[in-house]
Design a protein around this motif. Structure first.
Motif, short mmCIF file in Angstrom:
data_model
loop_
_atom_site.label_atom_id
_atom_site.label_comp_id
_atom_site.label_asym_id
_atom_site.label_seq_id
_atom_site.Cartn_x
_atom_site.Cartn_y
_atom_site.Cartn_z
N MET A 24 0.86 -1.17 0.00
CA MET A 24 0.00 0.00 0.00
C MET A 24 0.91 1.23 0.00
N SER A 39 -2.73 -0.71 8.01
CA SER A 39 -3.20 -1.23 6.72
C SER A 39 -4.60 -1.83 6.85
N GLN A 59 2.41 -1.21 11.07
CA GLN A 59 2.06 -1.15 9.66
C GLN A 59 0.86 -2.04 9.34
N LEU A 93 1.36 3.87 2.92
CA LEU A 93 2.11 3.45 4.10
C LEU A 93 3.59 3.80 4.00
#
Length: 126
Positions: free
Chosen positions: A1, A39, A35, A4
């Motif tokens: 992603m 996400s 993370q 991020l």
């Protein structure tokens, strides 16, 4: 992603996250994200935090039912703090049974409880 990649996690892979009521703008709580939890929060539009004490993902409301549906996600100017604007299901964000974790106000040299318990924690968690 790709988003991020812009997030500045600390040396432990964590970032502070503040949950704010999207309607009243009251600060409800503070927690940590990694993370994976950020996400998942982005994908599910539901708050997922990282519990440092349990060393695992914490889906807000998984035990209490007091889920946080994410209405918007912000990041600060240094990209090292997350702000979640949430709809707090059940009106309780704090494990003490209060709306907000920030219920103690400094009054001279004492911390004073300024909000009432909405539901006994024993009734929430057993």
């Amino acid at each position: 992603m790709k988003v991020l990649e812009q997030v500045r996690f600390d040396d432990k892979g964590l970032i502070p996250a503040i949950a704010q009521d999207f309607e009243t703008e009251e600060i409800l709580m503070f927690a940590w994200m990694n993370q994976e939890s950020l996400s998942l929060t982005i994908k599910k539009k539901q708050a997922v935090y990282y519990s440092r004490s349990r060393k695992k993902l914490w889906f807000k409301g998984e035990k209490s039912g007091h889920t946080q549906f994410v209405k918007a996600i912000y990041i600060d100017c240094d990209c090292d703090v997350i702000l979640l604007k949430v709809e707090q299901i059940g009106g309780i964000a704090c494990h003490t049974g209060r709306k907000s974790c920030f219920f103690q106000k400094l009054d001279k040299d004492n911390w004073v409880n300024v909000s009432k318990v909405l539901k006994d924690p024993k009734a929430i968690y057993g």
